[in-house]
Motif scaffolding. Structure first.
Motif, PDB file in Angstrom:
ATOM      1  N   ALA A  74       0.828  -1.171   0.019  1.00 34.80           N
ATOM      2  CA  ALA A  74      -0.047  -0.165  -0.006  1.00 34.80           C
ATOM      3  C   ALA A  74       0.973   1.292  -0.094  1.00 34.80           C
ATOM      4  O   ALA A  74       1.864   1.300   0.629  1.00 34.80           O
ATOM      5  CB  ALA A  74      -0.807   0.157   1.343  1.00 34.80           C
ATOM      6  N   THR A  75       0.271   2.418  -0.724  1.00 35.78           N
ATOM      7  CA  THR A  75       1.214   3.612  -0.605  1.00 35.78           C
ATOM      8  C   THR A  75       0.739   4.333   0.571  1.00 35.78           C
ATOM      9  O   THR A  75      -0.588   4.423   0.891  1.00 35.78           O
ATOM     10  CB  THR A  75       0.705   4.478  -1.891  1.00 35.78           C
ATOM     11  N   VAL A  76       1.540   4.709   1.476  1.00 34.25           N
ATOM     12  CA  VAL A  76       1.424   5.379   2.684  1.00 34.25           C
ATOM     13  C   VAL A  76       1.681   6.976   2.520  1.00 34.25           C
ATOM     14  O   VAL A  76       2.764   7.280   2.375  1.00 34.25           O
ATOM     15  CB  VAL A  76       2.291   4.821   3.923  1.00 34.25           C
ATOM     16  N   LEU A  77       0.623   7.636   3.042  1.00 32.96           N
ATOM     17  CA  LEU A  77       0.655   9.205   3.198  1.00 32.96           C
ATOM     18  C   LEU A  77       0.410   9.537   4.623  1.00 32.96           C
ATOM     19  O   LEU A  77      -0.401   8.854   5.339  1.00 32.96           O
ATOM     20  CB  LEU A  77      -0.240   9.834   2.119  1.00 32.96           C
ATOM     21  N   SER A  78       1.148  10.612   4.906  1.00 32.37           N
ATOM     22  CA  SER A  78       0.809  10.940   6.329  1.00 32.37           C
ATOM     23  C   SER A  78       0.752  12.323   6.496  1.00 32.37           C
ATOM     24  O   SER A  78       1.217  13.289   5.788  1.00 32.37           O
ATOM     25  CB  SER A  78       2.183  10.481   7.411  1.00 32.37           C
ATOM     26  N   LEU A  79      -0.303  12.727   7.289  1.00 36.46           N
ATOM     27  CA  LEU A  79      -0.470  14.339   7.665  1.00 36.46           C
ATOM     28  C   LEU A  79      -0.522  14.534   9.104  1.00 36.46           C
ATOM     29  O   LEU A  79      -1.222  13.934   9.913  1.00 36.46           O
ATOM     30  CB  LEU A  79      -1.819  14.565   7.159  1.00 36.46           C
ATOM     31  N   GLY A  80       0.453  15.216   9.592  1.00 35.47           N
ATOM     32  CA  GLY A  80       0.587  15.595  10.791  1.00 35.47           C
ATOM     33  C   GLY A  80       2.011  15.791  11.206  1.00 35.47           C
ATOM     34  O   GLY A  80       2.654  16.716  10.707  1.00 35.47           O
ATOM     35  N   PRO A  81       2.749  15.305  12.430  1.00 29.00           N
ATOM     36  CA  PRO A  81       3.959  15.681  12.762  1.00 29.00           C
ATOM     37  C   PRO A  81       5.128  15.460  11.630  1.00 29.00           C
ATOM     38  O   PRO A  81       4.767  14.511  10.810  1.00 29.00           O
ATOM     39  CB  PRO A  81       4.352  14.935  14.002  1.00 29.00           C
ATOM     40  N   GLY A  82       6.220  16.177  11.616  1.00 28.15           N
ATOM     41  CA  GLY A  82       6.943  16.073  10.340  1.00 28.15           C
ATOM     42  C   GLY A  82       8.245  15.175  10.775  1.00 28.15           C
ATOM     43  O   GLY A  82       9.056  14.759   9.946  1.00 28.15           O
ATOM     44  N   GLU A  83       8.402  14.872  12.148  1.00 27.54           N
ATOM     45  CA  GLU A  83       9.366  13.840  12.408  1.00 27.54           C
ATOM     46  C   GLU A  83       8.667  12.632  13.171  1.00 27.54           C
ATOM     47  O   GLU A  83       7.345  12.545  13.358  1.00 27.54           O
ATOM     48  CB  GLU A  83      10.159  14.483  13.395  1.00 27.54           C
ATOM     49  N   GLY A  84       9.599  11.522  13.183  1.00 24.89           N
ATOM     50  CA  GLY A  84       9.094  10.525  14.003  1.00 24.89           C
ATOM     51  C   GLY A  84       8.769   9.291  12.985  1.00 24.89           C
ATOM     52  O   GLY A  84       9.187   9.439  11.646  1.00 24.89           O
ATOM     53  N   GLU A  85       8.418   7.968  13.332  1.00 27.98           N
ATOM     54  CA  GLU A  85       8.555   6.819  12.546  1.00 27.98           C
ATOM     55  C   GLU A  85       7.399   6.824  11.487  1.00 27.98           C
ATOM     56  O   GLU A  85       7.703   6.459  10.399  1.00 27.98           O
ATOM     57  CB  GLU A  85       7.996   5.577  13.599  1.00 27.98           C
ATOM     58  N   LEU A  86       6.311   7.468  11.943  1.00 28.46           N
ATOM     59  CA  LEU A  86       5.193   7.737  10.706  1.00 28.46           C
ATOM     60  C   LEU A  86       5.875   8.383   9.571  1.00 28.46           C
ATOM     61  O   LEU A  86       5.312   8.092   8.357  1.00 28.46           O
ATOM     62  CB  LEU A  86       3.996   8.254  11.501  1.00 28.46           C
ATOM     63  N   ALA A  87       6.075   9.651   9.794  1.00 28.13           N
ATOM     64  CA  ALA A  87       6.922  10.470   8.667  1.00 28.13           C
ATOM     65  C   ALA A  87       7.975   9.603   7.959  1.00 28.13           C
ATOM     66  O   ALA A  87       7.908   9.853   6.626  1.00 28.13           O
ATOM     67  CB  ALA A  87       7.443  11.662   9.145  1.00 28.13           C
ATOM     68  N   MET A 145       8.115   6.254   7.756  1.00 23.81           N
ATOM     69  CA  MET A 145       7.517   5.380   7.083  1.00 23.81           C
ATOM     70  C   MET A 145       6.835   5.403   5.732  1.00 23.81           C
ATOM     71  O   MET A 145       6.581   4.985   4.878  1.00 23.81           O
ATOM     72  CB  MET A 145       6.695   4.531   7.923  1.00 23.81           C
ATOM     73  N   ALA A 146       6.252   6.722   5.819  1.00 25.24           N
ATOM     74  CA  ALA A 146       5.272   7.354   4.598  1.00 25.24           C
ATOM     75  C   ALA A 146       6.231   7.720   3.280  1.00 25.24           C
ATOM     76  O   ALA A 146       7.194   8.086   3.263  1.00 25.24           O
ATOM     77  CB  ALA A 146       4.495   8.809   5.070  1.00 25.24           C
ATOM     78  N   HIS A 147       5.410   7.121   2.181  1.00 23.33           N
ATOM     79  CA  HIS A 147       5.890   7.601   0.979  1.00 23.33           C
ATOM     80  C   HIS A 147       5.806   9.109   0.779  1.00 23.33           C
ATOM     81  O   HIS A 147       6.837   9.554  -0.019  1.00 23.33           O
ATOM     82  CB  HIS A 147       5.186   6.937  -0.100  1.00 23.33           C
ATOM     83  N   GLU A 148       4.757   9.788   1.496  1.00 26.02           N
ATOM     84  CA  GLU A 148       4.814  11.358   1.247  1.00 26.02           C
ATOM     85  C   GLU A 148       4.144  11.672   2.529  1.00 26.02           C
ATOM     86  O   GLU A 148       3.368  10.925   3.124  1.00 26.02           O
ATOM     87  CB  GLU A 148       3.781  11.398   0.084  1.00 26.02           C
ATOM     88  N   SER A 149       4.637  13.031   3.035  1.00 27.90           N
ATOM     89  CA  SER A 149       4.346  13.290   4.174  1.00 27.90           C
ATOM     90  C   SER A 149       3.955  14.632   4.080  1.00 27.90           C
ATOM     91  O   SER A 149       4.958  15.405   3.593  1.00 27.90           O
ATOM     92  CB  SER A 149       5.327  13.020   5.471  1.00 27.90           C
ATOM     93  N   LEU A 150       3.221  15.256   4.925  1.00 29.72           N
ATOM     94  CA  LEU A 150       2.863  16.806   4.912  1.00 29.72           C
ATOM     95  C   LEU A 150       2.886  17.179   6.475  1.00 29.72           C
ATOM     96  O   LEU A 150       1.871  16.674   7.125  1.00 29.72           O
ATOM     97  CB  LEU A 150       1.600  17.262   4.384  1.00 29.72           C
TER      98      LEU A 150
END
Length: 200
Positions: free
Chosen positions: A126-139, A141-146
């Motif tokens: 799956a393509t993972v996008l994240s919206l929220g904190p710019g640092e950390g494991e989620l950002a 891990m995400a293919h694209e982050s805002l």
């Protein structure tokens, strides 16, 4: 937030990095769901569920003629007795596969259980996008982050409005000779917010 307020906010943000950043992120979101066609999963944290973003994406999907933008809202406390559109639980993240897009919205760094689900979804393709904190494991891990860092002029809810509008807005080119619904709505909003003509 209605169309008039979003338009005013965009005017205020013109020339800043935010307008371009939200449009770029929305373009990645739109491109992912349209090109893969596998569906959009939207999830928050146990403390923060992105209800408004889900509703706005459903609206944008209808207005733009891009049904792929309509998300499946994944809820941490979903129960089988909930209405169908509210009964999708975290198990759906474990079933995510290649071609699907997972958008994670979080005001803070998410906990380990959610991160494990996101990691599994990414590993499954799956393509993972994240919206929220710019640092950390989620950002990471995400293919694209805002990133929406604390202490900025914009909060997470406002950025979600900008992203949802941009995702639907750029979905289809404007047909020649016909105006799109959003153009007509914008014109109506301008008419409704302009001062009445002077009467002599």
């Amino acid at each position: 937030m209605d169309a008039v307020r979003v338009a005013l906010l965009r005017e205020v943000l013109a020339g800043t990095e935010w307008l371009g950043a939200t449009r770029r992120f929305a373009g990645v979101l739109r491109g992912s769901v349209v090109s893969h066609g596998g569906g959009l999963l939207l999830v928050g944290t146990p403390e923060y569920e992105p209800w408004h973003l889900a509703a706005h994406l459903v609206d944008e999907a209808a207005w733009s003629g891009t049904p792929e933008l309509a998300p499946t809202l994944v809820r941490h406390d979903a129960r089988p007795t909930d209405p169908a559109h509210l009964s999708v639980g975290p198990g759906r993240l474990a079933a995510a596969r290649r071609g699907e897009t997972l958008l994670v919205v979080s005001p803070d760094r998410p906990g380990a259980p959610l991160l494990e689900h996101v990691h599994d979804a990414r590993r499954a393709g799956a393509t993972v996008l994240s919206l929220g904190p710019g640092e950390g494991e989620l950002a990471a891990m995400a293919h694209e982050s805002l990133a929406v860092p604390e202490g900025t002029d914009l909060d997470l809810d406002t950025v979600q409005h900008l992203v949802s509008v941009a995702a639907g807005e750029d979905a289809v080119p404007t047909p020649r000779g016909r105006r799109r619904f959003r153009d007509r709505l914008s014109r109506l909003a301008d008419q409704l917010t302009s001062p009445p003509p002077a009467r002599w």
